[in-house]
Design an enzyme around this catalytic site. Structure first.
Site, PDB file in Angstrom:
ATOM      1  CG  ASP A   1      -7.066  -1.913  14.252  1.00  9.67           C
ATOM      2  OD1 ASP A   1      -7.779  -1.074  13.690  1.00  9.67           O
ATOM      3  OD2 ASP A   1      -5.992  -1.631  14.808  1.00  9.67           O
TER       4      ASP A   1
ATOM      5  CD  GLN B   1      -1.014  -0.937   3.592  1.00 13.46           C
ATOM      6  OE1 GLN B   1      -2.239  -0.978   3.499  1.00 13.46           O
ATOM      7  NE2 GLN B   1      -0.364  -1.492   4.596  1.00 13.46           N
TER       8      GLN B   1
ATOM      9  N   GLY C   1      -3.910 -11.732   7.203  1.00 12.18           N
ATOM     10  CA  GLY C   1      -4.810 -12.135   8.281  1.00 12.18           C
ATOM     11  C   GLY C   1      -5.847 -13.152   7.838  1.00 12.18           C
TER      12      GLY C   1
HETATM   13  N1  SAM Z   1      -7.806   2.413  12.711  1.00 12.46           N
HETATM   14  C1  SAM Z   1      -7.629   2.114  11.361  1.00 12.46           C
HETATM   15  C2  SAM Z   1      -8.768   2.489  10.462  1.00 12.46           C
HETATM   16  O1  SAM Z   1      -9.761   1.797  10.415  1.00 12.46           O
HETATM   17  O2  SAM Z   1      -8.676   3.494   9.778  1.00 12.46           O
HETATM   18  C3  SAM Z   1      -7.053   0.779  11.068  1.00 12.46           C
HETATM   19  C4  SAM Z   1      -5.649   0.840  11.512  1.00 12.46           C
HETATM   20  S1  SAM Z   1      -4.491  -0.341  11.150  1.00 12.46           S
HETATM   21  C5  SAM Z   1      -3.219   0.730  10.610  1.00 12.46           C
HETATM   22  C6  SAM Z   1      -4.992  -1.213   9.695  1.00 12.46           C
HETATM   23  C7  SAM Z   1      -3.937  -2.244   9.305  1.00 12.46           C
HETATM   24  O3  SAM Z   1      -4.551  -3.360   8.656  1.00 12.46           O
HETATM   25  C8  SAM Z   1      -2.860  -1.720   8.357  1.00 12.46           C
HETATM   26  O4  SAM Z   1      -1.648  -1.650   9.032  1.00 12.46           O
HETATM   27  C9  SAM Z   1      -2.848  -2.742   7.224  1.00 12.46           C
HETATM   28  O5  SAM Z   1      -1.553  -3.031   6.739  1.00 12.46           O
HETATM   29  C10 SAM Z   1      -3.505  -3.938   7.898  1.00 12.46           C
HETATM   30  N2  SAM Z   1      -4.061  -4.911   6.951  1.00 12.46           N
HETATM   31  C11 SAM Z   1      -4.744  -4.651   5.807  1.00 12.46           C
HETATM   32  N3  SAM Z   1      -5.036  -5.799   5.179  1.00 12.46           N
HETATM   33  C12 SAM Z   1      -4.530  -6.809   5.947  1.00 12.46           C
HETATM   34  C13 SAM Z   1      -4.513  -8.224   5.798  1.00 12.46           C
HETATM   35  N4  SAM Z   1      -5.064  -8.815   4.748  1.00 12.46           N
HETATM   36  N5  SAM Z   1      -3.933  -8.953   6.779  1.00 12.46           N
HETATM   37  C14 SAM Z   1      -3.368  -8.349   7.866  1.00 12.46           C
HETATM   38  N6  SAM Z   1      -3.337  -7.009   8.021  1.00 12.46           N
HETATM   39  C15 SAM Z   1      -3.916  -6.241   7.084  1.00 12.46           C
END
Ligand code: SAM
Length: 295
Positions: A169, A42, A149
């Site tokens: 999250d 990303q 995930g």
């Molecule tokens: N509070 C936030 C929001 O909703 O705007 C979410 C915060 S957190 C930074 C979201 C995280 O999900 C990111 O670091 C991203 O890399 C992770 N993420 C996205 N897709 C994912 C996946 N398939 N498996 C694990 N993590 C993932």
């Protein structure tokens, strides 16, 4: 590293998303760009804002700001953790900024918190630019897995491992988190939960802008879980100032609106948004939205 970013014009960061919030946008004044890169997964931007502290942006969407992040991190963590009577084993999917882990380890009953983040760069950059959130990665109860995930949950389903609370999250559905908003994901969550387990998922959208989308998402969750409820938190850096969370319980007798536990005095002094009253109030919906989202 480039200091230019297509979302920054004339000193303002602009979050524009015609699909999720047509006809409106959200802007923050930028003091300076701290970091920008395109990781394997990303576009990552971190900037210092004039009034909201440091801000993490993924693919043009604000994830957290230092000023209001606690409203999100505390609710997505403490609503399921206080709903559960004795949560020991916790899984966090996403959450690379570390804010949810910081909240989860405040519960002394928690024995193990596993965080599964797809993008190691989010963790590394959060440690550098968002130290107030990324402060629990070295906690003895915390384990970090760097992988998708969704695939992790598939493996969990096969292995038979179970969790008491699972917190999704994730970022928004457009991008690496897309699979987290589909039926198969809820089915995997169900399989990975203990009998009294509780799940909470960032619903990504709010009642003002995306009521039909939320109705569909809840419908999907209710096709799998006997109980799925919408609750929300208030914070200015999510468009329209309100963000939804979907709470699902495997046991229909577990009522997420009426927590099994309340914060001890010591726990409460470490919380700025969550309290016993706001836990239940977060599930109360305005009449027009309740007609659509209540079962
Ligand atoms: N509070 C936030 C929001 O909703 O705007 C979410 C915060 S957190 C930074 C979201 C995280 O999900 C990111 O670091 C991203 O890399 C992770 N993420 C996205 N897709 C994912 C996946 N398939 N498996 C694990 N993590 C993932």
């Amino acid at each position: 590293m480039s200091s230019q970013h297509p979302c920054i014009t004339d000193g303002w960061f602009n979050e524009v998303n015609d699909k999720s919030f047509p006809g409106q946008a959200f802007s923050l004044k930028v003091n300076k760009v701290l970091y920008h890169e395109k990781s394997q997964f990303q576009d990552i931007l971190i900037f210092e804002s004039s009034d909201y502290g440091n801000v993490l942006v993924l693919d043009g969407i604000i994830q957290v700001s230092e000023r209001d992040e606690f409203a999100y991190q505390e609710m997505i963590s403490h609503v399921p953790l206080y709903t559960h009577e004795n949560p020991k084993k916790i899984l966090v999917i996403g959450g690379g900024d570390g804010g949810v882990l910081r909240e989860v380890v405040k519960h002394s009953c928690v024995e193990e918190a596993t965080l599964v983040e797809i993008d190691s760069r989010v963790i590394e950059l959060s440690k550098k630019y968002l130290p107030g959130m990324a402060c629990s990665f070295k906690h003895p109860k915390v384990r970090v897995k760097l992988c998708d995930g969704f695939q992790f949950l598939r493996d969990v389903a096969e292995s038979g491992t179970k969790y008491d609370v699972i917190i999704t999250d994730s970022s928004d559905p457009d991008g690496p988190a897309e699979a987290f908003f589909q039926m198969e994901y809820f089915e995997l969550l169900y399989k990975a939960l203990n009998d009294n387990g509780v799940v909470i998922a960032q619903a990504s959208e709010n009642v003002w802008l995306n009521l039909d989308y939320l109705k569909t998402l809840l419908h999907t969750a209710r096709a799998v879980f006997p109980l799925a409820e919408y609750c929300s938190t208030m914070l200015p850096t999510y468009t329209s100032g309100q963000l939804g969370l979907i709470t699902c319980c495997k046991n229909p007798k577990v009522n997420p609106t009426d927590p099994s536990r309340v914060p001890t005095e010591e726990e409460q002094t470490n919380m700025r948004y969550y309290n016993r009253g706001i836990h239940s109030a977060a599930f109360v919906l305005p009449t027009w939205a309740g007609k659509v989202l209540k079962p």
